[in-house]
Design a protein around this motif. Structure first.
Motif: not given
Length: 672
Positions: A394-398, A556-563
């Motif tokens: 999951l990506v996007g600006e702050s 495992l299943t991941y939701l990986f949040i980063a920019h």
């Protein structure tokens, strides 16, 4: 070009309760007029200490310059008094600090902070200084400078604050600009703007720049020469092309191998171990303990700087004429790819097909009440699914709502509307203690700041075992101890670490402890919220490789949040892009990166720094106008329309529908 700054045999140490830390040990470097020198290396390598030594910015008695000379414009400033240094700081040598919020005074207007520097160094009166402040704000690209000059730091976004810090640094036309991690905390789009701005200023003012960073993509985009630092020493230096395409030191190989390659998903080359303790620096080559190619002599004698060309030098015994010939890792030879090929897209696509849905998000909304009447729409009508065993990036600006979405899925926040299904059961609504306990065991979170999320008063064993104790997963103390030892071994630590406290570990090790704590209760689903943003590139590689390994072993299943879009592509099966509370695009990672459909996704990808000095961008840079609008007052229709180069009348009047425009490729845009 004339040499403007020269550092010769610089030794800097700090006195601590544990002993004398030898932070900088014999550094030699030079800087010519109008050029950019990048200093790279892991945290604790001495980069920032070297730059602060040049400006003599240490508090009295905290650091000692034991030996060496710093020549600026031919004069040795090493023994200058504080009064003499005050004349040089700001006017001749200026610094851009890493965190613009702490570098700015929150009680003073932006204009006054710029004027302060102008009045001190250029002897202008208040009226002249005020006009100069407006000129500088315009120079660094702040719109409506006449009005914004009277505003305070908290009224500016992160990128705008960094521009203000640059304006203050440029106030007196310095000859040398030192930028200490100027883009680390910024989104990829704002980072690109800041780098463009620094290049423009350099061209206009012929300023020499020293940039300190651990982002090698930034180095490739802005630097002329690179100095690689390790354990207080420069271990390799040369032009960008020499260091990127013909690296000679094993540490440089490790740093370059740690970078995710946008064109492949092969395992990153993580550098094993951690940097040495500089209270007692090792004998011989400081990198020997972490170097798989180390020779016997590396443990006995320190290598000299071997000359490869007039500009390229490296301190490694592998360059000695009697040393065995060792080939650098093969991954480093495959960095000149120009774009993701269709074959690669077809081969690496693994997600979604006939997979079981583990998490389903349905029209989720999370609003916060701010003030009396304002409502902040952090997450607004978001729908998607996460399949068992996959990683969804999951990506996007702050400020776009990524972290709020993750926390709402985990029920750290109650949803305003909509639902989240985990294993076909709703996460929300009234649940008894047993159901909540089971849900909390199956869904875990890895937080962004590993230090803030660990209890400083507890030992590592107690931190990791907390979940084990709550969920009664062991019956005896011995079983508990063995479980902790197993988890430490799983994340690459050893059982001796169990009795230590969080402050005794590096950032990467603390993040490993956070991962061990999450794994302790044997979860099915882990939400990783910016788990690598605060880490060095080499430690990022260790953590990401570890997460991928654990996913294979434990399903495992991941939701990986980063920019960091490069790392997101490397780890994710599918990627979702968020903008101002909405999901605007979702597709398999290779498809999204090769053929982004939404203009916002295109802009994000066009701004990623290409970690290859000679490589042409595969897509033209798209500059986004203005800042991210406030979630409490979003634009009507399409929320991206105020910054979109393709916006039409329908974008203002109608909200685009979230739909599948191609197989497994979802987008919310009137263009599609």
């Amino acid at each position: 070009m004339d040499t403007l700054l020269e550092v010769n045999n610089l030794h800097v140490s700090f006195k601590t309760y544990a002993g004398k830390v030898q932070a900088v040990r014999g550094v030699n470097l030079f800087l010519k007029k109008g050029e950019t020198l990048a200093i790279v290396g892991e945290s604790g390598s001495g980069k920032s200490v070297t730059s602060k030594s040049i400006m003599k910015l240490f508090p009295s008695n905290s650091a000692i310059i034991e030996e060496g000379e710093i020549l600026f414009d031919g004069a040795n400033i090493i023994n200058y008094t504080e009064k003499q240094m005050e004349k040089i700081r700001g006017s001749e040598i200026a610094m851009i600090f890493q965190d613009p919020m702490t570098a700015l005074n929150p009680t003073m207007t932006i204009g006054k902070q710029i004027m302060e520097s102008v009045i001190t160094h250029q002897k202008l009166n208040k009226e002249q200084a005020f006009h100069r402040a407006i000129e500088l704000l315009k120079l660094v690209g702040i719109p409506n400078a006449e009005a914004r000059v009277k505003q305070y730091p908290h009224q500016f976004s992160g990128g705008m604050r960094q521009r203000v810090v640059i304006a203050i640094a440029l106030a007196s036309n310095p000859k040398v600009l030192i930028a200490d991690e100027p883009t680390t905390a910024l989104d990829v789009t704002i980072q690109a703007q800041i780098l463009d701005l620094m290049r423009e200023i350099q061209e206009k003012m012929n300023t020499a720049i020293i940039i300190i960073t651990h982002d090698l993509g930034v180095v490739a985009n802005i630097a002329d020469r690179v100095a690689v630092m390790y354990a207080g020493k420069i271990v390799e230096t040369g032009t960008v092309e020499e260091v990127f395409y013909n690296p000679q030191h094993a540490y440089t190989w490790g740093l370059l191998g740690s970078m995710p390659n946008m064109e492949s998903k092969e395992e990153l080359i993580a550098i094993p171990g951690t940097p040495p303790d500089l209270i007692n620096p090792p004998k011989g080559d400081a990198f020997a303990e972490r170097n798989e190619f180390a020779l016997k002599i590396d443990y006995l004698r320190e290598p000299p700087m071997f000359k490869l060309t007039e500009t390229h030098y490296a301190a490694t015994w592998l360059l000695h004429k009697k040393a065995p010939k060792i080939e650098k890792p093969a991954q480093l030879n495959r960095r000149r790819l120009t774009s993701a090929s269709p074959d690669l897209i077809n081969k690496t696509t693994t997600s979604g097909a006939a997979k079981e849905t583990l998490v389903e998000v349905r029209q989720l909304k999370k609003y916060f009440k701010i003030g009396k009447n304002d409502i902040l729409k952090a997450v607004d009508d978001v729908s998607f699914a996460i399949y068992k065993g996959e990683t969804l990036g999951l990506v996007g600006e702050s400020g776009c709502g990524k972290s709020t979405l993750g926390r709402t899925i985990m029920r750290l926040y109650e949803a305003t509307a909509g639902d989240v299904l985990f294993q076909n059961n709703s996460v929300f609504g009234k649940k008894d203690r047993t159901d909540m306990k089971e849900f909390n065991r199956k869904v875990q979170m890895i937080f962004q700041d590993p230090y803030a999320s660990l209890n400083p008063r507890k030992t590592v064993a107690d931190i990791i075992a907390e979940g084990i104790d709550i969920h009664d997963l062991v019956k005896t103390k011995e079983e508990r101890k063995q479980k902790v030892f197993e988890l430490l071994e799983t994340v690459g630590l050893n059982k001796d670490h169990s009795t230590r406290y969080p402050h005794e570990f590096s950032g990467g090790q603390r993040q490993r402890i956070g991962i061990a704590r999450a794994l302790a209760v044997e979860p099915d689903f882990i939400i990783a919220d910016e788990p690598i943003s605060a880490l060095d590139v080499s430690i990022q590689a260790q953590v990401v490789n570890l997460m991928k390994k654990l996913q294979k072993e434990r399903g495992l299943t991941y939701l990986f949040i980063a920019h960091d879009l490069s790392m997101i592509k490397h780890i994710s099966d599918r990627v979702g892009v968020m903008y101002l509370g909405n999901l605007v695009e979702l597709a398999e990672s290779d498809t999204l990166y090769a053929e982004p459909l939404h203009p916002y996704t295109q802009a994000l990808l066009s701004a990623v720094p290409v970690p290859d000095p000679d490589k042409e961008r595969t897509r033209e840079r798209i500059i986004l106008e203005g800042d991210l609008p406030s979630p409490s007052n979003p634009p009507s229709g399409c929320r991206f329309r105020t910054r979109c180069p393709h916006a039409t009348e329908i974008c203002a009047s109608s909200t685009p529908e979230w739909r599948e425009v191609r197989p497994k490729h979802w987008v919310a845009c009137h263009l599609h």
